[in-house]
Scaffold this motif. Structure first.
Motif, mmCIF file in Angstrom:
data_model
loop_
_atom_site.group_PDB
_atom_site.id
_atom_site.type_symbol
_atom_site.label_atom_id
_atom_site.label_comp_id
_atom_site.label_asym_id
_atom_site.label_seq_id
_atom_site.Cartn_x
_atom_site.Cartn_y
_atom_site.Cartn_z
ATOM 1 N N PHE A 82 -6.550 -7.636 -0.677
ATOM 2 C CA PHE A 82 -5.488 -8.083 -1.564
ATOM 3 C C PHE A 82 -5.835 -7.729 -3.009
ATOM 4 C CE2 PHE A 82 -4.840 -10.497 2.221
ATOM 5 C CZ PHE A 82 -3.478 -10.775 2.265
ATOM 6 N N PRO A 83 -4.825 -7.469 -3.846
ATOM 7 C CA PRO A 83 -5.089 -7.143 -5.261
ATOM 8 C C PRO A 83 -5.891 -8.248 -5.942
ATOM 9 C CG PRO A 83 -2.806 -6.675 -4.699
ATOM 10 C CD PRO A 83 -3.396 -7.388 -3.510
ATOM 11 N N THR A 84 -6.778 -7.858 -6.817
ATOM 12 C CA THR A 84 -7.681 -8.824 -7.448
ATOM 13 C C THR A 84 -6.953 -9.826 -8.322
ATOM 14 O OG1 THR A 84 -8.041 -7.242 -9.245
ATOM 15 C CG2 THR A 84 -9.626 -7.241 -7.424
ATOM 16 N N ASP A 85 -5.768 -9.497 -8.838
ATOM 17 C CA ASP A 85 -5.093 -10.452 -9.722
ATOM 18 C C ASP A 85 -4.510 -11.642 -8.967
ATOM 19 O OD1 ASP A 85 -2.985 -9.258 -8.474
ATOM 20 O OD2 ASP A 85 -1.932 -8.638 -10.287
ATOM 21 N N THR A 86 -4.565 -11.624 -7.621
ATOM 22 C CA THR A 86 -4.110 -12.784 -6.856
ATOM 23 C C THR A 86 -5.279 -13.685 -6.468
ATOM 24 O OG1 THR A 86 -4.331 -11.677 -4.719
ATOM 25 C CG2 THR A 86 -2.226 -11.428 -5.862
ATOM 26 N N LEU A 87 -6.471 -13.348 -6.935
ATOM 27 C CA LEU A 87 -7.657 -14.075 -6.501
ATOM 28 C C LEU A 87 -8.234 -14.942 -7.618
ATOM 29 C CD1 LEU A 87 -9.422 -11.169 -4.554
ATOM 30 C CD2 LEU A 87 -7.698 -12.786 -3.741
ATOM 31 N N ASP A 88 -7.419 -15.311 -8.572
ATOM 32 C CA ASP A 88 -7.841 -16.129 -9.702
ATOM 33 C C ASP A 88 -7.909 -17.589 -9.271
ATOM 34 O OD1 ASP A 88 -8.298 -17.432 -12.037
ATOM 35 O OD2 ASP A 88 -6.582 -16.609 -13.119
ATOM 36 N N ALA A 89 -9.100 -18.130 -9.203
ATOM 37 C CA ALA A 89 -9.273 -19.494 -8.699
ATOM 38 C C ALA A 89 -8.589 -20.525 -9.584
ATOM 39 C CB ALA A 89 -10.753 -19.814 -8.575
ATOM 40 N N THR A 90 -8.326 -20.194 -10.834
ATOM 41 C CA THR A 90 -7.703 -21.160 -11.746
ATOM 42 C C THR A 90 -6.180 -21.093 -11.704
ATOM 43 O OG1 THR A 90 -7.716 -19.577 -13.595
ATOM 44 C CG2 THR A 90 -9.686 -20.941 -13.279
ATOM 45 N N ASN A 91 -5.638 -20.156 -10.978
ATOM 46 C CA ASN A 91 -4.181 -19.985 -10.967
ATOM 47 C C ASN A 91 -3.744 -19.622 -9.545
ATOM 48 O OD1 ASN A 91 -1.586 -19.864 -11.889
ATOM 49 N ND2 ASN A 91 -1.838 -17.954 -13.033
ATOM 50 N N LYS A 92 -3.617 -20.608 -8.671
ATOM 51 C CA LYS A 92 -3.330 -20.393 -7.257
ATOM 52 C C LYS A 92 -1.970 -19.718 -7.076
ATOM 53 C CE LYS A 92 -7.058 -22.591 -5.954
ATOM 54 N NZ LYS A 92 -8.193 -21.876 -5.325
ATOM 55 N N ILE A 93 -1.827 -18.993 -5.959
ATOM 56 C CA ILE A 93 -0.558 -18.353 -5.645
ATOM 57 C C ILE A 93 0.096 -19.057 -4.466
ATOM 58 C CG2 ILE A 93 -1.397 -16.117 -6.456
ATOM 59 C CD1 ILE A 93 -1.318 -15.218 -3.476
ATOM 60 N N THR A 94 1.401 -18.938 -4.415
ATOM 61 C CA THR A 94 2.187 -19.397 -3.274
ATOM 62 C C THR A 94 2.986 -18.214 -2.761
ATOM 63 O OG1 THR A 94 2.406 -21.647 -4.154
ATOM 64 C CG2 THR A 94 3.988 -20.969 -2.480
ATOM 65 N N VAL A 95 2.761 -17.849 -1.500
ATOM 66 C CA VAL A 95 3.505 -16.745 -0.898
ATOM 67 C C VAL A 95 4.881 -17.249 -0.518
ATOM 68 C CG1 VAL A 95 3.615 -15.149 1.049
ATOM 69 C CG2 VAL A 95 1.433 -15.566 -0.102
ATOM 70 N N THR A 96 5.906 -16.569 -0.981
ATOM 71 C CA THR A 96 7.293 -16.986 -0.728
ATOM 72 C C THR A 96 7.968 -16.180 0.379
ATOM 73 O OG1 THR A 96 8.085 -15.460 -2.451
ATOM 74 C CG2 THR A 96 7.546 -17.726 -3.120
ATOM 75 N N ASP A 97 7.412 -15.040 0.687
ATOM 76 C CA ASP A 97 8.001 -14.182 1.728
ATOM 77 C C ASP A 97 6.945 -13.168 2.150
ATOM 78 O OD1 ASP A 97 9.640 -11.343 2.201
ATOM 79 O OD2 ASP A 97 10.594 -13.082 3.116
ATOM 80 N N ALA A 98 6.875 -12.865 3.452
ATOM 81 C CA ALA A 98 5.895 -11.882 3.915
ATOM 82 C C ALA A 98 6.395 -11.221 5.189
ATOM 83 C CB ALA A 98 4.541 -12.538 4.159
ATOM 84 N N ARG A 99 6.122 -9.952 5.293
ATOM 85 C CA ARG A 99 6.486 -9.200 6.500
ATOM 86 C C ARG A 99 5.471 -8.083 6.699
ATOM 87 N NH1 ARG A 99 9.839 -7.138 2.465
ATOM 88 N NH2 ARG A 99 9.999 -4.845 2.376
ATOM 89 N N ILE A 100 5.349 -7.631 7.936
ATOM 90 C CA ILE A 100 4.529 -6.472 8.258
ATOM 91 C C ILE A 100 5.449 -5.377 8.773
ATOM 92 C CG2 ILE A 100 2.623 -5.549 9.630
ATOM 93 C CD1 ILE A 100 1.571 -8.393 9.909
ATOM 94 N N GLU A 101 5.330 -4.196 8.201
ATOM 95 C CA GLU A 101 6.120 -3.051 8.656
ATOM 96 C C GLU A 101 5.236 -2.121 9.479
ATOM 97 O OE1 GLU A 101 8.042 -1.222 5.314
ATOM 98 O OE2 GLU A 101 9.540 -2.835 5.156
ATOM 99 N N PHE A 102 5.768 -1.731 10.622
ATOM 100 C CA PHE A 102 5.083 -0.808 11.521
ATOM 101 C C PHE A 102 5.913 0.456 11.661
ATOM 102 C CE2 PHE A 102 4.138 -5.137 12.948
ATOM 103 C CZ PHE A 102 2.748 -5.129 13.023
ATOM 104 N N LYS A 103 5.223 1.581 11.802
ATOM 105 C CA LYS A 103 5.907 2.833 12.114
ATOM 106 C C LYS A 103 5.776 3.084 13.608
ATOM 107 C CE LYS A 103 6.077 7.806 11.159
ATOM 108 N NZ LYS A 103 5.455 8.946 10.427
ATOM 109 N N ALA A 104 6.897 3.000 14.313
ATOM 110 C CA ALA A 104 6.890 3.263 15.752
ATOM 111 C C ALA A 104 6.937 4.773 15.991
ATOM 112 C CB ALA A 104 8.072 2.582 16.429
ATOM 113 N N LEU A 105 6.085 5.249 16.880
ATOM 114 C CA LEU A 105 5.996 6.676 17.184
ATOM 115 C C LEU A 105 6.675 7.032 18.504
ATOM 116 C CD1 LEU A 105 2.240 7.149 16.216
ATOM 117 C CD2 LEU A 105 4.261 7.564 14.788
ATOM 118 N N GLY A 106 7.206 6.031 19.192
ATOM 119 C CA GLY A 106 7.863 6.275 20.470
ATOM 120 C C GLY A 106 7.462 5.210 21.464
ATOM 121 N N ALA A 107 7.728 5.473 22.732
ATOM 122 C CA ALA A 107 7.405 4.510 23.787
ATOM 123 C C ALA A 107 7.175 5.245 25.089
ATOM 124 C CB ALA A 107 8.527 3.488 23.943
ATOM 125 N N THR A 108 6.393 4.635 25.959
ATOM 126 C CA THR A 108 6.237 5.075 27.338
ATOM 127 C C THR A 108 6.753 3.956 28.226
ATOM 128 O OG1 THR A 108 4.300 6.436 26.836
ATOM 129 C CG2 THR A 108 4.606 5.784 29.131
#
Length: 431
Positions: A82-108
């Protein structure tokens, strides 16, 4: 069964070949009546060998997700960079939205609408899918993947994703997993390493029986900025209401494999993944020495192995991708012949189908000459030089493939492995 089926003699003004130091040389003959003979030999024995090789999927170029052929495939992922600017112990973060994107190459298999994957939080460390976690009561090594559900918190569901499929029953290129709202604090924990909360990533588990595998682009360390599963998350700092968005690639990914091969009598196998199988095959080439006592040189050879299509599964992206090498028996085990193990140029490609898709066969062209000179002629010159043709998948970890072949004693002639050998008879000596 040792059987010589077919002999064809063709008169021609051709080259003849000699085998010298396991190479195939071409020499112009001064005869205008050289004879080309074509013989078909059927395998004298065939059998399947289970290997002891345990490949890791950590370095595979594709992740597999789904169910097929009695196996289940579950991707595991970790995001830690994760980017270092989110790791400031004096200024906590709250994640408001998150997703993982995958590139599908096909299927068997038969991809269908509505198929889903469910994500669980992993609660034990892993470096690879085959990490040793101890031994069982018999002294056998137990690997991380062997007990992976013991290392996954099934009470913590991070969300589900529905696999989007196009009209041709192929997964759409972009597949997206959305974190449930109540799972967002876990992403915050992953980002805020000062909290001392361990981050072992997540596992994707098929929901129900999918009957297909989706192929997903994996993290490629050689393409560090573009390839692999991508986490996109939005967050706010504790003392700032503005929303920021960052994107990071998975730091590591692999996939877990559950299941085992259910073999069928009268078949041999060439498979991938855990305890992969290989096919061993022998031919009685001495018949040719008996048939042509005046001498001959093998010019071309094509090994054709009949496929049991009802039980065979072929990766849709790779297609047939097998190879042949020579092996020897050593007491109760089989080992690759040292001469062939140290010379990659002697490996023969087995990666095309015959007309009608009845057989897997030697690739046309140089591969058939290599099989002739590097294997058949060598065996004719020295019957003890090696014991078996050893037919295996070229890659054991990158894709799921299960080739099922008919054995050599099949009652149906068409279902027996065979090798078609083209030879040039040596001309009579002139007085």
């Amino acid at each position: 069964m040792k059987l010589l089926l077919m002999l064809t003699v063709i008169s021609a003004s051709l080259f003849f070949f000699s085998c010298e130091n396991n190479t195939l040389d071409s020499v112009q003959t001064d005869s205008s009546t050289s004879k080309l003979v074509v013989d078909t030999l059927y395998a004298s024995s065939t059998r399947t060998l289970a290997t002891t090789f345990k490949p890791t999927t950590l370095s595979a170029s594709r992740l597999q997700a789904g169910d097929l052929g009695g196996y289940t495939f579950r991707p595991i992922l970790r995001f830690t960079n994760f980017p270092t600017d989110t790791l400031d112990a004096t200024n906590k973060i709250t994640v408001t939205d998150a997703r993982i994107e995958f590139k599908a190459l096909g299927a068997t298999g038969n991809a269908t609408d509505g198929a889903r994957l469910r994500a669980y939080r992993v609660n034990q460390p892993w470096l690879t899918d085959v990490d040793s976690v101890g031994v069982d009561g018999t002294g056998k090594t137990v690997r991380w993947q062997d007990r992976h559900f013991a290392y996954v918190n099934q009470d913590t569901v991070l969300g589900e994703m529905e696999i989007s499929v196009n009209g041709d029953n192929i997964p759409e290129s972009l597949q997206t997993f959305e974190f449930d709202e109540d799972a967002l604090p876990i992403v915050s924990d992953w980002a805020d390493t000062t909290a001392g909360i361990s981050n072992f990533g997540l596992m994707l588990d098929p929901v129900g029986d999918l009957d297909f595998i989706m192929h997903i682009e994996a993290r490629l360390l050689t393409v560090t900025d573009t390839a692999g599963p991508t986490l996109i998350y939005s967050y706010k700092f504790e003392n700032d209401d503005s929303v920021r968005t960052d994107t990071i690639l998975a730091i590591s990914d692999a996939f877990l494999i559950a299941g085992d091969l259910d073999t069928i009598p009268g078949r041999t196998y060439a498979t991938t993944y855990d305890s992969a199988r290989v096919t061993l095959m022998q031919f009685d080439f001495e018949q040719l020495n008996t048939l042509y006592p005046g001498g001959f040189n093998v010019a071309s050879a094509n090994l054709q192995i009949p496929i049991d299509w009802a039980n065979t599964i072929v990766d849709t992206i790779t297609g047939p991708n097998l190879q042949l090498i020579a092996a020897n028996s050593e007491s109760d085990s089989v080992a690759i012949n040292l001469t062939y193990a140290t010379n990659a140029s002697l490996i023969v490609e087995m990666n095309q189908y015959s007309d009608g898709d009845i057989y897997l066969e030697t690739q046309a062209g140089n591969e058939r000459q290599d099989l002739a000179g590097g294997y058949v002629q060598v065996k004719l010159n020295d019957s003890e030089f090696y014991d078996y043709f050893y037919i295996e998948e070229k890659s054991k970890a990158s894709y799921f493939s299960r080739f099922v072949f008919f054995e050599g004693d099949s009652l149906t002639l068409e279902n027996r492995p065979r090798i078609i050998i083209k030879s040039l008879l040596l001309p009579d000596e002139r007085l």
